[in-house]
Design a protein around this motif. Structure first.
Motif, PDB file in Angstrom:
ATOM      1  N   ALA A   6       0.832  -1.196   0.000  1.00  0.00           N
ATOM      2  CA  ALA A   6       0.000   0.000   0.000  1.00  0.00           C
ATOM      3  C   ALA A   6       0.872   1.254   0.000  1.00  0.00           C
ATOM      4  CB  ALA A   6      -0.923  -0.014   1.216  1.00  0.00           C
ATOM      5  N   LYS A   7       0.457   2.244  -0.757  1.00  0.00           N
ATOM      6  CA  LYS A   7       1.204   3.482  -0.916  1.00  0.00           C
ATOM      7  C   LYS A   7       0.426   4.580  -0.208  1.00  0.00           C
ATOM      8  CE  LYS A   7       1.579   5.626  -5.163  1.00  0.00           C
ATOM      9  NZ  LYS A   7       2.088   5.831  -6.503  1.00  0.00           N
ATOM     10  N   SER A   8       1.082   5.343   0.617  1.00  0.00           N
ATOM     11  CA  SER A   8       0.357   6.296   1.448  1.00  0.00           C
ATOM     12  C   SER A   8       0.006   7.595   0.733  1.00  0.00           C
ATOM     13  CB  SER A   8       1.152   6.614   2.713  1.00  0.00           C
ATOM     14  OG  SER A   8       2.416   7.119   2.367  1.00  0.00           O
ATOM     15  N   THR A   9       0.767   7.990  -0.279  1.00  0.00           N
ATOM     16  CA  THR A   9       0.450   9.243  -0.957  1.00  0.00           C
ATOM     17  C   THR A   9       0.127   8.988  -2.418  1.00  0.00           C
ATOM     18  OG1 THR A   9       2.784   9.589  -1.468  1.00  0.00           O
ATOM     19  CG2 THR A   9       1.945  10.646   0.518  1.00  0.00           C
ATOM     20  N   ALA A  51     -14.672  -9.084  -4.102  1.00  0.00           N
ATOM     21  CA  ALA A  51     -14.238  -7.687  -4.079  1.00  0.00           C
ATOM     22  C   ALA A  51     -12.731  -7.602  -4.285  1.00  0.00           C
ATOM     23  CB  ALA A  51     -14.625  -7.044  -2.744  1.00  0.00           C
ATOM     24  N   ASN A  52     -12.337  -6.829  -5.278  1.00  0.00           N
ATOM     25  CA  ASN A  52     -10.929  -6.636  -5.625  1.00  0.00           C
ATOM     26  C   ASN A  52     -10.504  -5.256  -5.132  1.00  0.00           C
ATOM     27  OD1 ASN A  52      -8.452  -6.240  -6.864  1.00  0.00           O
ATOM     28  ND2 ASN A  52      -9.245  -6.285  -8.937  1.00  0.00           N
ATOM     29  N   PHE A  53      -9.663  -5.225  -4.105  1.00  0.00           N
ATOM     30  CA  PHE A  53      -9.105  -3.959  -3.625  1.00  0.00           C
ATOM     31  C   PHE A  53      -7.791  -3.764  -4.364  1.00  0.00           C
ATOM     32  CE2 PHE A  53     -12.200  -4.811  -0.450  1.00  0.00           C
ATOM     33  CZ  PHE A  53     -12.519  -3.598   0.162  1.00  0.00           C
ATOM     34  N   SER A  54      -7.729  -2.742  -5.217  1.00  0.00           N
ATOM     35  CA  SER A  54      -6.551  -2.552  -6.058  1.00  0.00           C
ATOM     36  C   SER A  54      -6.202  -1.072  -6.164  1.00  0.00           C
ATOM     37  CB  SER A  54      -6.802  -3.151  -7.441  1.00  0.00           C
ATOM     38  OG  SER A  54      -7.900  -2.502  -8.050  1.00  0.00           O
ATOM     39  N   LEU A  88     -10.724   5.343  -2.104  1.00  0.00           N
ATOM     40  CA  LEU A  88     -11.479   5.102  -0.874  1.00  0.00           C
ATOM     41  C   LEU A  88     -10.514   4.680   0.235  1.00  0.00           C
ATOM     42  CD1 LEU A  88     -14.637   3.250  -2.262  1.00  0.00           C
ATOM     43  CD2 LEU A  88     -14.511   5.552  -1.355  1.00  0.00           C
ATOM     44  N   THR A  89      -9.584   5.555   0.544  1.00  0.00           N
ATOM     45  CA  THR A  89      -8.512   5.243   1.488  1.00  0.00           C
ATOM     46  C   THR A  89      -9.032   4.830   2.852  1.00  0.00           C
ATOM     47  OG1 THR A  89      -7.197   6.888   0.332  1.00  0.00           O
ATOM     48  CG2 THR A  89      -6.318   6.084   2.405  1.00  0.00           C
ATOM     49  N   GLU A  90      -9.900   5.656   3.440  1.00  0.00           N
ATOM     50  CA  GLU A  90     -10.403   5.350   4.790  1.00  0.00           C
ATOM     51  C   GLU A  90     -11.178   4.044   4.803  1.00  0.00           C
ATOM     52  OE1 GLU A  90     -12.432   8.343   7.098  1.00  0.00           O
ATOM     53  OE2 GLU A  90     -11.061   9.886   6.324  1.00  0.00           O
ATOM     54  N   PHE A  91     -12.016   3.847   3.794  1.00  0.00           N
ATOM     55  CA  PHE A  91     -12.806   2.623   3.696  1.00  0.00           C
ATOM     56  C   PHE A  91     -11.883   1.411   3.566  1.00  0.00           C
ATOM     57  CE2 PHE A  91     -14.990  -0.523   0.973  1.00  0.00           C
ATOM     58  CZ  PHE A  91     -15.976  -0.900   1.879  1.00  0.00           C
ATOM     59  N   SER A  92     -10.876   1.509   2.720  1.00  0.00           N
ATOM     60  CA  SER A  92      -9.935   0.398   2.523  1.00  0.00           C
ATOM     61  C   SER A  92      -9.200   0.074   3.814  1.00  0.00           C
ATOM     62  CB  SER A  92      -8.937   0.735   1.414  1.00  0.00           C
ATOM     63  OG  SER A  92      -9.620   0.935   0.198  1.00  0.00           O
ATOM     64  N   THR A  93      -8.892   1.090   4.592  1.00  0.00           N
ATOM     65  CA  THR A  93      -8.209   0.893   5.874  1.00  0.00           C
ATOM     66  C   THR A  93      -9.049   0.021   6.804  1.00  0.00           C
ATOM     67  OG1 THR A  93      -7.146   3.036   5.617  1.00  0.00           O
ATOM     68  CG2 THR A  93      -7.125   2.109   7.817  1.00  0.00           C
ATOM     69  N   ALA A  99      -1.596  -4.886   1.076  1.00  0.00           N
ATOM     70  CA  ALA A  99      -0.998  -5.018  -0.256  1.00  0.00           C
ATOM     71  C   ALA A  99      -2.120  -5.098  -1.282  1.00  0.00           C
ATOM     72  CB  ALA A  99      -0.127  -6.270  -0.325  1.00  0.00           C
ATOM     73  N   THR A 100      -1.799  -4.701  -2.514  1.00  0.00           N
ATOM     74  CA  THR A 100      -2.778  -4.805  -3.591  1.00  0.00           C
ATOM     75  C   THR A 100      -2.222  -5.685  -4.694  1.00  0.00           C
ATOM     76  OG1 THR A 100      -1.897  -2.752  -4.537  1.00  0.00           O
ATOM     77  CG2 THR A 100      -3.880  -2.557  -3.176  1.00  0.00           C
TER      78      THR A 100
END
Length: 139
Positions: A6-9, A51-54, A88-93, A99-100
């Motif tokens: 995961a990349k923060s910015t 669901a694919n989180f990418s 959807l950063t907060e939701f993904s958290t 990792a994606t």
């Protein structure tokens, strides 16, 4: 197999955002509300959600996206969703994405399986196992 940490910015390149992640029967989730709406729809219709989180910048995500679309066309009894972890950063958290791509298999909104990484054979294997568990008489 491949996965991206995961990349923060965000690097600000949103020009072709998610173009390759939707298609076939894959639905792109852009809000928490649309996620909840799709889960409610799947529950009502008795469908399992994949669901694919990418992420748009993730090479392995781009590599497996056409295969994911292909699976969505082969298995219309499942609901295929894609969530962009940067959009959807907060939701993904809340899903603890480290990792994606990360694939979740959900039944009635509850996780029944998970796969981290762009592993085509493993994704197909998990999908078949879930389909078999739903339809034990069909092969």
């Amino acid at each position: 197999m491949g996965s991206c940490l995961a990349k923060s910015t965000s690097d600000g390149d949103d020009s072709d955002h998610n173009v390759e992640f939707a298609g076939g029967n894959v639905q792109l989730i852009t809000t928490k509300e649309s996620w909840e709406q799709k889960l409610a729809e799947a529950k009502r219709d008795g469908k399992i959600v994949v669901a694919n989180f990418s992420a748009a910048w993730c090479g392995p995500c781009k590599m497996i996206a056409p295969f994911y679309v292909e699976l969505s066309e082969k298995h219309p009894s499942l609901m295929f969703l894609t969530v962009d972890v940067d959009e959807l950063t907060e939701f993904s958290t809340t899903w603890d994405i480290k990792a994606t791509p990360t694939f979740f298999f959900l039944k009635d909104g509850q996780q029944v399986d998970k796969l981290v990484g762009a592993n085509k054979p493993e994704l197909q294997k998990k999908m078949i196992a879930i389909l078999d568990s739903e339809n034990p008489c069909e092969t």
